[in-house]
Every structure is written in C-alpha cells, then in structure tokens.
Design an enzyme around this catalytic site. Structure first.
Site, PDB file in Angstrom:
ATOM      1  N   ASP A   1      18.455 -52.830  54.170  1.00  0.00           N
ATOM      2  CA  ASP A   1      19.825 -52.600  54.611  1.00  0.00           C
ATOM      3  C   ASP A   1      20.770 -53.005  53.468  1.00  0.00           C
ATOM      4  O   ASP A   1      20.428 -53.847  52.646  1.00  0.00           O
ATOM      5  CB  ASP A   1      20.068 -53.482  55.851  1.00  0.00           C
ATOM      6  CG  ASP A   1      21.367 -53.191  56.575  1.00  0.00           C
ATOM      7  OD1 ASP A   1      21.313 -52.530  57.625  1.00  0.00           O
ATOM      8  OD2 ASP A   1      22.441 -53.638  56.108  1.00  0.00           O
TER       9      ASP A   1
ATOM     10  N   HIS B   1      21.120 -59.815  61.540  1.00  0.00           N
ATOM     11  CA  HIS B   1      22.082 -60.912  61.322  1.00  0.00           C
ATOM     12  C   HIS B   1      21.959 -62.010  62.387  1.00  0.00           C
ATOM     13  O   HIS B   1      22.707 -62.987  62.345  1.00  0.00           O
ATOM     14  CB  HIS B   1      23.517 -60.386  61.300  1.00  0.00           C
ATOM     15  CG  HIS B   1      23.787 -59.437  60.170  1.00  0.00           C
ATOM     16  ND1 HIS B   1      23.563 -59.778  58.854  1.00  0.00           N
ATOM     17  CD2 HIS B   1      24.236 -58.156  60.153  1.00  0.00           C
ATOM     18  CE1 HIS B   1      23.864 -58.738  58.081  1.00  0.00           C
ATOM     19  NE2 HIS B   1      24.271 -57.743  58.839  1.00  0.00           N
TER      20      HIS B   1
HETATM   21 ZN   LIG Z   1      23.947 -53.208  57.308  1.00  0.00          ZN
HETATM   22 ZN   LIG Z   2      18.924 -56.001  52.990  1.00  0.00          ZN
END
Ligand SMILES: [Zn+2]
Ligand SMILES: [Zn+2]
Ligand SMILES: [Zn+2]
Length: 451
Positions: free
Chosen positions: A148, A109
C-alpha cells in the site's frame, strides 16, 4: 487438475466513513463490474467463495479492543477479516493454490490496542489471519508484505516484538503522507530485531524502480527468512491516478510485482481511484495470481510518456536499497545483549492519533527481553474516546512460544494490575492457551471470549 485461485468479494454495502468519503462501498463496485465483464468468474482457474464471519475470539487473539470487541467492531469488519480467514483455510487444506480477498473495510492501520478507527481501519485483517494460521495449523514463520502507498503502521505495531512474523512495507515516505511513520530505522524490538523492514520511497516512483526494490531487497529478504506463508497487504493507492498517493505505478506494474512476490494470500487494503485504478489493478493482480495473461489489462487513460520517473528518484531508490541490504546483512550477527544490555525490559513510549474521531492515545509498551523466547508484552494505555471518556487500561500479551518463566511473569503482571485502581480494564492475551480475558474494574467481572 491445476489448483485454482480463490477470491472472496465483499464490498460492505452498509459501512462507510461518510457518504462523501473515498472509503465507501462504490470503492469495489467498479472492480466487480470489471471482473464480471472480463468473464473472470467463469475461468477454470478461478473459484469464488463466500466470506466467513470472524468471531470476537478470533479478534481478541490479535487486539485489545477498549472496552470490548463489540464496542469497536461491526459486522462488516468481522466479515472482511472472515473473508481473508476463509481463503487461508482453503489454501491450507489444499483446495486452492492462493487467494485474493477483495474486501473492505481495510485493516493495516489498526494497531494492537484499539480505542477507535484509524486511517479507515478498526481491526487488522491480515493479523487476524496470522493468529488463525498459527493457532489452527501450527504454522511458525509468516511474512506480510505491505504494498500500500501508506505505511502499514498497525501491522508493524502488532508484530514489532514477534520474531516469527516478518513484516516488510514499502510506502511513500512518511514525511510526505499519512500516517507519518515507517522509516528504515524502525527495525523491530530486541527480541524481533530486523523482522520489521520499512522501505520509505520518495514520491514519483514508477514501475521500474518499484520492481527493482522487489528484486533486490524484498525477494532476497524473503528468501533468507523462509516463511511458510506469505500474505500481501495489497493496497492499490500507489497507482498513478490515486488521489491520496503521489506514485506512478500502473496495473501492469502491480501485476508484475504480484507475479514476483507469489503471495499465498492477498488482502485488499487501500486504493481510492475507484474508477480509474481499482478495477484494472485488482483484475491484473487476480490474473497474475491465477497464472493467466494480464498484458491486455491497461488503464483507458494510460500514457507511458507521462509516467517517467526523475533520475534523482531512481538514484535515491537505488542508494536506499543498498543501505537496507547492509542493515539486513548486519542484523544477522546482532544479539539481544548488544541491543539492550542487561535490561530486563525494553520499552517504548507511543502517541497514537485516531484521525477519524480526532483523539490521541498515550502508550507505554514494555517487552521482556528474554533470551529463551520472544518475551511477553505489557501495554499501559490511556485515551479519551468520544463515547466513553478518559479510560486507562493495562494489557498483557503472552506469545505462543513464551517460555515457562515468561508465562508466569505475564500472568502475574495481569493479576497485579487487577488490584490496581488506576486501570478501568485489564486484559490478558495468553496465546499459549488461546485464552483471552477482560477484567472490568467497575463490576469486578472477568470476561472470557469463547472460541
Ligand atoms: Zn493506503
Ligand atoms: Zn505499505
Ligand atoms: Zn521467556
């Protein structure tokens, strides 16, 4: 002798969001116990390595940390990124065939500009590896596949205008989960069109449909792109017991996915069911990478009758795969002129939320739509960080394959901004020279990171 699979294990004992937060060091301790218990470290197919420490220069190759790398990055971040870098070196020099960096803090992120921590991430471990591989080994084409449950919005942001890095992320649909992005129409900027592939899945996807996505979409796109190196952002929060995700994936499903994907390097991302999922998923992935039998790695509470996907979900996934296949096929004939006409720049406005410290960044990002090279990127960003208050910065990033004219224009944009009183800091990331500068308006200093 057959080549081994390398692992680096780094649980970051001194780093956590807070004592009760799911992102804390216990996250990996059950995994470590499981790997020990199975005697995995004694297997002839496995070699364990210590982490390296990524330098501020390695990090500046990717990020504009505001005001400086040391203000945003702790030792734990540098070690997690350095662990992944160390495995990439061992792969490149032929010591191991592939590797799994079982590390935290996670990174996917973290975006190009870093004003703070987002989604438990401060720096993007995979992106640090990508720039390291390009600089050190001259690798051109790299793919990152993000498995993810959350959209890898930081990785998308960093490589959105980079035609040499293919980013594919499947994740739970952003309308139902953090960070709320990752839709199929986010395809990359005009100089890197369709090099950003999002596969937003509805909640409730089980192993069979996930593997359908891998077989019918991810593998054919990788086959077309022909990357020289494949990195897996290995988040384990699609597991059916994960408290943050709403998917039905098992350790066996993750292992089969890994077997199909054959990543050179896997880097752990999320996964918050620290007892019921992580030890089994990580072990199964590791065995799959090492070419060992993983069929015995079954969760203690595994009940297949509870992991049945609804027919609507199956149908939705199949239709989405067909749609994205069409987009990918069509993208091959689309030119930069069709995407942005005769405009010299393509620009986008962004609002980026830092969910750990609750503040927002506003960005205007412009990329030079060059027909000869990937173009340079100029980012005008401001945010009110809790520590330093309101701060506006300008950052220029010059791609390592930029043409002469784009390099000149990029350097000029940096020098012009140094004269502009509105910017507290001005940054230059010149990847053609591996030169990274920070101009500080207050004392008129210009800092260069040492590599
Ligand atoms: Zn995650
Ligand atoms: Zn992902
Ligand atoms: Zn150019």
């Amino acid at each position: 002798m057959r080549k081994k699979t390398g692992i680096v294990f780094f649980p970051a004992f001194d780093w956590s969001i807070s004592d009760m937060h799911p992102e804390r060091e216990e996250r990996l301790l059950y995994t470590r116990d499981q790997i020990f218990e199975e005697g995995v470290l004694d297997l002839p197919e496995i070699a364990q390595y210590p982490p390296l420490v990524a330098t501020p220069h390695d990090i500046a190759r990717v990020h504009f940390c505001v005001p400086q790398v040391d203000d945003q990055v702790l030792a734990a971040h540098r070690i997690a990124a350095g662990a992944a870098m160390n495995l990439s070196d061992k792969i490149m020099d032929g010591q191991i065939k592939n590797g799994f960096a079982i590390v935290r803090p996670p990174g996917h992120h973290a975006m190009r500009v870093v004003h703070g921590n987002r989604g438990f991430c401060s720096i993007n471990n995979e992106a640090v590896v990508v720039e390291h591989l390009r600089r050190t080994y001259g690798i051109k084409k790299i793919a990152i596949v993000d498995t993810d449950v959350h959209h890898g919005d930081g990785t998308q942001d960093i490589f959105y205008h980079d035609p040499d890095v293919l980013f594919i992320s499947f994740h739970q649909d952003g309308r139902t989960i953090f960070p709320g992005t990752g839709f199929a129409d986010e395809l990359g900027g005009p100089t890197a069109y369709a090099k950003n592939i999002n596969i937003p899945l509805p909640p409730g996807v089980a192993d069979k449909s996930l593997l359908y996505v891998v077989d019918n979409l991810i593998l054919p796109i990788l086959e077309d792109f022909q990357p020289e190196f494949v990195i897996n952002s290995a988040g384990q929060d699609n597991h059916y017991t994960d408290p943050l995700g709403s998917m039905l994936i098992t350790a066996q499903g993750y292992a089969q996915l890994t077997e199909k994907l054959k990543p050179d390097l896997a880097v752990l991302e999320g996964g918050y069911a620290i007892e019921s999922a992580l030890p089994y998923v990580n072990l199964a992935i590791l065995l799959a990478m090492a070419g060992r039998d993983y069929s015995h790695v079954i969760e203690p509470d595994y009940q297949p009758e509870k992991l049945v996907e609804s027919p609507q979900v199956t149908d939705y996934v199949h239709r989405m795969v067909a749609n994205i296949q069409r987009v990918w096929e069509k993208s091959k004939a689309i030119t930069i002129e069709q995407l942005c006409g005769s405009n010299k720049f393509y620009q986008r406005q962004k609002s980026i939320y830092y969910d750990t410290e609750y503040f927002e960044e506003k960005q205007l990002e412009k990329v030079r739509t060059c027909t000869k090279c990937p173009g340079y990127v100029v980012i005008d960003s401001h945010a009110a960080q809790p520590k330093i208050g309101r701060c506006r910065v300008l950052a220029v990033s010059i791609h390592n394959r930029c043409c002469k004219q784009c390099i000149e224009e990029g350097l000029e944009a940096y020098n012009e901004a140094k004269k502009d009183y509105r910017y507290s800091y001005v940054y230059l990331q010149d990847k053609t020279q591996d030169n990274f500068l920070t101009f500080n308006r207050e004392d008129k200093s210009e800092l260069r990171t040492e590599g």
